[in-house]
Design a protein around this motif. Structure first.
Motif, PDB file in Angstrom:
ATOM      1  N   HIS A  24      20.383 -23.063  -9.525  1.00 43.84           N
ATOM      2  CA  HIS A  24      20.018 -24.461  -9.729  1.00 43.84           C
ATOM      3  C   HIS A  24      19.056 -25.540  -9.067  1.00 43.84           C
ATOM      4  CE1 HIS A  24      24.809 -23.935 -10.603  1.00 43.84           C
ATOM      5  NE2 HIS A  24      24.086 -23.149 -10.662  1.00 43.84           N
ATOM      6  N   GLU A  25      18.988 -26.293 -10.049  1.00 41.76           N
ATOM      7  CA  GLU A  25      17.382 -27.335  -9.646  1.00 41.76           C
ATOM      8  C   GLU A  25      17.495 -27.534  -8.689  1.00 41.76           C
ATOM      9  OE1 GLU A  25      16.837 -29.877 -12.910  1.00 41.76           O
ATOM     10  OE2 GLU A  25      16.533 -28.808 -14.444  1.00 41.76           O
ATOM     11  N   ASP A  26      19.228 -27.827  -7.755  1.00 38.52           N
ATOM     12  CA  ASP A  26      18.683 -28.580  -6.187  1.00 38.52           C
ATOM     13  C   ASP A  26      18.834 -27.355  -5.222  1.00 38.52           C
ATOM     14  OD1 ASP A  26      21.210 -27.266  -6.530  1.00 38.52           O
ATOM     15  OD2 ASP A  26      22.972 -29.452  -5.994  1.00 38.52           O
ATOM     16  N   GLY A  27      18.699 -26.114  -5.932  1.00 33.97           N
ATOM     17  CA  GLY A  27      18.344 -25.627  -4.477  1.00 33.97           C
ATOM     18  C   GLY A  27      19.749 -24.376  -4.438  1.00 33.97           C
ATOM     19  N   GLY A  28      21.054 -24.819  -5.401  1.00 33.22           N
ATOM     20  CA  GLY A  28      22.162 -24.204  -5.026  1.00 33.22           C
ATOM     21  C   GLY A  28      21.686 -22.808  -5.579  1.00 33.22           C
ATOM     22  N   ILE A  29      22.220 -21.490  -4.790  1.00 37.11           N
ATOM     23  CA  ILE A  29      22.180 -20.453  -4.676  1.00 37.11           C
ATOM     24  C   ILE A  29      23.979 -19.569  -5.555  1.00 37.11           C
ATOM     25  CG2 ILE A  29      21.985 -18.277  -4.517  1.00 37.11           C
ATOM     26  CD1 ILE A  29      19.795 -20.090  -2.669  1.00 37.11           C
ATOM     27  N   GLU A  30      23.693 -19.096  -6.633  1.00 39.76           N
ATOM     28  CA  GLU A  30      25.277 -18.148  -7.624  1.00 39.76           C
ATOM     29  C   GLU A  30      25.298 -17.012  -7.088  1.00 39.76           C
ATOM     30  OE1 GLU A  30      27.477 -19.092 -10.689  1.00 39.76           O
ATOM     31  OE2 GLU A  30      25.714 -21.585 -10.886  1.00 39.76           O
ATOM     32  N   LEU A  31      25.681 -15.972  -6.820  1.00 42.35           N
ATOM     33  CA  LEU A  31      25.442 -14.574  -6.164  1.00 42.35           C
ATOM     34  C   LEU A  31      26.781 -14.406  -7.229  1.00 42.35           C
ATOM     35  CD1 LEU A  31      25.393 -15.177  -2.505  1.00 42.35           C
ATOM     36  CD2 LEU A  31      23.627 -14.609  -3.664  1.00 42.35           C
ATOM     37  N   GLN A  43      40.119 -27.914   3.356  1.00 38.18           N
ATOM     38  CA  GLN A  43      38.812 -27.211   5.106  1.00 38.18           C
ATOM     39  C   GLN A  43      37.466 -27.295   3.811  1.00 38.18           C
ATOM     40  OE1 GLN A  43      40.438 -23.115   5.562  1.00 38.18           O
ATOM     41  NE2 GLN A  43      38.823 -21.549   5.835  1.00 38.18           N
ATOM     42  N   PRO A  44      36.618 -27.058   5.069  1.00 37.94           N
ATOM     43  CA  PRO A  44      35.416 -27.248   4.387  1.00 37.94           C
ATOM     44  C   PRO A  44      34.477 -25.630   4.291  1.00 37.94           C
ATOM     45  CG  PRO A  44      35.741 -28.214   6.632  1.00 37.94           C
ATOM     46  CD  PRO A  44      36.433 -26.900   6.307  1.00 37.94           C
ATOM     47  N   GLY A  45      33.667 -25.540   3.795  1.00 41.38           N
ATOM     48  CA  GLY A  45      32.884 -25.046   3.157  1.00 41.38           C
ATOM     49  C   GLY A  45      32.675 -23.973   3.969  1.00 41.38           C
ATOM     50  N   ASP A  46      31.844 -22.811   4.180  1.00 38.91           N
ATOM     51  CA  ASP A  46      31.380 -22.154   5.458  1.00 38.91           C
ATOM     52  C   ASP A  46      29.873 -22.757   5.445  1.00 38.91           C
ATOM     53  OD1 ASP A  46      33.033 -20.975   6.490  1.00 38.91           O
ATOM     54  OD2 ASP A  46      33.284 -19.052   4.843  1.00 38.91           O
ATOM     55  N   THR A  47      29.365 -22.157   6.678  1.00 33.93           N
ATOM     56  CA  THR A  47      27.704 -22.260   7.000  1.00 33.93           C
ATOM     57  C   THR A  47      27.263 -20.934   7.183  1.00 33.93           C
ATOM     58  OG1 THR A  47      27.761 -22.756   9.013  1.00 33.93           O
ATOM     59  CG2 THR A  47      28.034 -24.981   7.388  1.00 33.93           C
ATOM     60  N   GLY A  48      26.518 -20.628   7.522  1.00 30.60           N
ATOM     61  CA  GLY A  48      25.581 -18.939   7.592  1.00 30.60           C
ATOM     62  C   GLY A  48      23.920 -18.941   6.754  1.00 30.60           C
ATOM     63  N   HIS A  49      24.092 -17.877   6.875  1.00 28.00           N
ATOM     64  CA  HIS A  49      22.377 -16.937   6.521  1.00 28.00           C
ATOM     65  C   HIS A  49      22.118 -16.505   5.928  1.00 28.00           C
ATOM     66  CE1 HIS A  49      22.483 -14.380   9.484  1.00 28.00           C
ATOM     67  NE2 HIS A  49      21.692 -14.138   8.603  1.00 28.00           N
ATOM     68  N   LEU A  50      21.610 -16.581   4.622  1.00 24.03           N
ATOM     69  CA  LEU A  50      21.263 -15.232   3.558  1.00 24.03           C
ATOM     70  C   LEU A  50      20.333 -14.303   3.743  1.00 24.03           C
ATOM     71  CD1 LEU A  50      21.635 -17.110   0.503  1.00 24.03           C
ATOM     72  CD2 LEU A  50      23.271 -16.026   1.273  1.00 24.03           C
ATOM     73  N   GLU A  51      20.161 -13.292   3.948  1.00 25.06           N
ATOM     74  CA  GLU A  51      18.935 -12.426   4.215  1.00 25.06           C
ATOM     75  C   GLU A  51      18.034 -11.640   3.505  1.00 25.06           C
ATOM     76  OE1 GLU A  51      17.834  -9.090   7.138  1.00 25.06           O
ATOM     77  OE2 GLU A  51      18.741 -10.523   8.182  1.00 25.06           O
ATOM     78  N   ARG A  52      16.611 -12.264   2.993  1.00 23.78           N
ATOM     79  CA  ARG A  52      16.081 -11.150   2.343  1.00 23.78           C
ATOM     80  C   ARG A  52      15.520  -9.723   2.702  1.00 23.78           C
ATOM     81  NH1 ARG A  52      12.354 -16.166  -0.323  1.00 23.78           N
ATOM     82  NH2 ARG A  52      12.796 -15.344  -2.270  1.00 23.78           N
ATOM     83  N   ASP A  54      12.948  -8.796   3.556  1.00 23.05           N
ATOM     84  CA  ASP A  54      11.222  -8.785   4.042  1.00 23.05           C
ATOM     85  C   ASP A  54      12.394  -9.674   5.519  1.00 23.05           C
ATOM     86  OD1 ASP A  54      12.251 -11.695   3.944  1.00 23.05           O
ATOM     87  OD2 ASP A  54       9.774 -11.721   3.281  1.00 23.05           O
ATOM     88  N   GLY A  55      13.703  -9.674   5.628  1.00 20.75           N
ATOM     89  CA  GLY A  55      13.501 -10.012   7.018  1.00 20.75           C
ATOM     90  C   GLY A  55      14.242 -11.892   7.403  1.00 20.75           C
ATOM     91  N   SER A  56      13.194 -12.197   6.176  1.00 20.57           N
ATOM     92  CA  SER A  56      13.318 -13.930   6.708  1.00 20.57           C
ATOM     93  C   SER A  56      14.859 -14.617   6.056  1.00 20.57           C
ATOM     94  CB  SER A  56      12.092 -14.314   5.596  1.00 20.57           C
ATOM     95  OG  SER A  56      12.906 -14.625   4.859  1.00 20.57           O
ATOM     96  N   ARG A  57      15.096 -15.774   6.283  1.00 23.19           N
ATOM     97  CA  ARG A  57      16.720 -16.081   6.080  1.00 23.19           C
ATOM     98  C   ARG A  57      16.631 -17.534   5.443  1.00 23.19           C
ATOM     99  NH1 ARG A  57      19.770 -14.697  11.644  1.00 23.19           N
ATOM    100  NH2 ARG A  57      19.992 -12.313  12.054  1.00 23.19           N
ATOM    101  N   GLN A  80      13.965 -24.454   3.051  1.00 23.59           N
ATOM    102  CA  GLN A  80      14.618 -23.436   3.322  1.00 23.59           C
ATOM    103  C   GLN A  80      13.869 -22.229   1.566  1.00 23.59           C
ATOM    104  OE1 GLN A  80      16.410 -21.595   6.013  1.00 23.59           O
ATOM    105  NE2 GLN A  80      15.133 -23.922   6.260  1.00 23.59           N
ATOM    106  N   PRO A  81      13.344 -22.037   1.809  1.00 30.56           N
ATOM    107  CA  PRO A  81      12.823 -21.010   0.542  1.00 30.56           C
ATOM    108  C   PRO A  81      13.971 -20.486  -0.909  1.00 30.56           C
ATOM    109  CG  PRO A  81      13.206 -19.041   2.378  1.00 30.56           C
ATOM    110  CD  PRO A  81      13.194 -20.472   3.274  1.00 30.56           C
ATOM    111  N   GLN A  82      13.298 -20.390  -1.330  1.00 28.49           N
ATOM    112  CA  GLN A  82      14.519 -20.385  -3.018  1.00 28.49           C
ATOM    113  C   GLN A  82      14.418 -18.847  -3.087  1.00 28.49           C
ATOM    114  OE1 GLN A  82      13.138 -21.876  -7.061  1.00 28.49           O
ATOM    115  NE2 GLN A  82      15.506 -23.603  -5.638  1.00 28.49           N
ATOM    116  N   PRO A  83      15.124 -17.637  -2.993  1.00 27.74           N
ATOM    117  CA  PRO A  83      15.863 -17.223  -3.925  1.00 27.74           C
ATOM    118  C   PRO A  83      14.918 -16.764  -5.516  1.00 27.74           C
ATOM    119  CG  PRO A  83      17.402 -17.178  -3.728  1.00 27.74           C
ATOM    120  CD  PRO A  83      16.960 -18.581  -3.200  1.00 27.74           C
ATOM    121  N   PHE A  84      15.003 -15.435  -5.737  1.00 31.09           N
ATOM    122  CA  PHE A  84      14.963 -15.176  -7.114  1.00 31.09           C
ATOM    123  C   PHE A  84      16.139 -14.659  -7.893  1.00 31.09           C
ATOM    124  CE2 PHE A  84      13.014 -11.597  -5.080  1.00 31.09           C
ATOM    125  CZ  PHE A  84      13.365 -10.696  -5.882  1.00 31.09           C
TER     126      PHE A  84
END
Length: 245
Positions: A24-31, A43-52, A54-57, A80-84
């Motif tokens: 999304h334009e605001d950076g939100g990512i759908e999978l 209940q709050p949503g989860d936090t965490g990370h997405l790993e690319r 190259d190992g970056s997160r 944070q970086p933006q995936p494609f």
């Protein structure tokens, strides 16, 4: 687009792999699939990370629903970086935080057993949660704590059963909450059952929970607040109740 919400069938799934379907334009990512729980039902949503590759997160600050419950948006922290679109990622939730929320959410269910009144509101937190009840009578917080810990120490099983949206509509009395409705529109609704053959409790809920009540650990009612003539707010916290001075 609709996502395969893996957490609905496995609350203990900590990692997964998925493909980016939208950014999304605001950076939100759908999978296309996710183990991240989205904010819902107190209940709050989860936090965490997405790993690319190259190992970056990509560090995530929250997970929320989109226009409907079958859309889950993973929101990165600022900078944070933006995936494609089409990129393959490894998903990892902040498990320690999720597990505390699972323990707390299950404890809130037990409180609704000890206090069998309609629920007017609730908020699950990592250290402190609240449940509001439509009730007017005075109740002793230490007595409630004792009943809660009896249910925790009995180590009852906690499990899901599934019913259809139509079955829920035909049995509205199974919903304890007056203000928060169970997630419908996905074709099926999960009943969180506690005790063998639901002997302790059974109620519709889309949140995440532990597998046995003993996993909750020590909890206590920190305070009971009067919020109107017929509303009482119960504060649940982890640990033993502090000694009265």
């Amino acid at each position: 687009m609709p996502v395969a919400a893996l957490f609905r069938d496995d609350f203990y799934l900590k990692t997964a792999e998925a493909t980016v379907t939208a950014v999304h334009e605001d950076g939100g990512i759908e999978l296309d699939r996710t183990c991240f729980y989205a904010t819902s039902g107190g209940q709050p949503g989860d936090t965490g990370h997405l790993e690319r590759a190259d190992g970056s997160r990509i560090q995530l600050g929250q997970t929320r629903h989109g226009a409907s419950k079958d859309i889950i948006i993973h929101v990165p922290l600022d900078g944070q970086p933006q995936p494609f679109v089409g990129e393959r990622l490894k998903l990892a939730i902040d498990w320690d935080r999720r597990h505390r929320l699972m323990r707390m959410h299950t404890a809130c269910h037990l409180l609704s057993v000890v206090c069998p009144h309609p629920i007017t509101g609730a908020a699950v937190g990592e250290d402190d949660s609240r449940v509001d009840f439509d009730m007017s009578e005075t109740i002793d917080k230490d007595a409630v704590t004792a009943e809660l810990m009896a249910l925790v120490n009995a180590d009852h099983p906690v499990y899901l059963q599934w019913i259809t949206d139509e079955e829920l509509a035909a049995n509205p009395g199974i919903v304890k909450s007056k203000n928060v409705r169970p997630p419908v529109g996905l074709g099926r609704v999960s009943l969180v059952c506690i005790g063998d053959n639901s002997s302790v409790d059974s109620q519709p809920c889309g949140g995440t929970h532990v597998a046995r009540t003993g996993e909750i650990g020590a909890i206590h009612i920190a305070k009971i607040e009067k919020k109107g003539k017929e509303n009482r707010r119960f504060r649940i916290r982890f640990g033993e109740a502090p000694a009265e001075i």
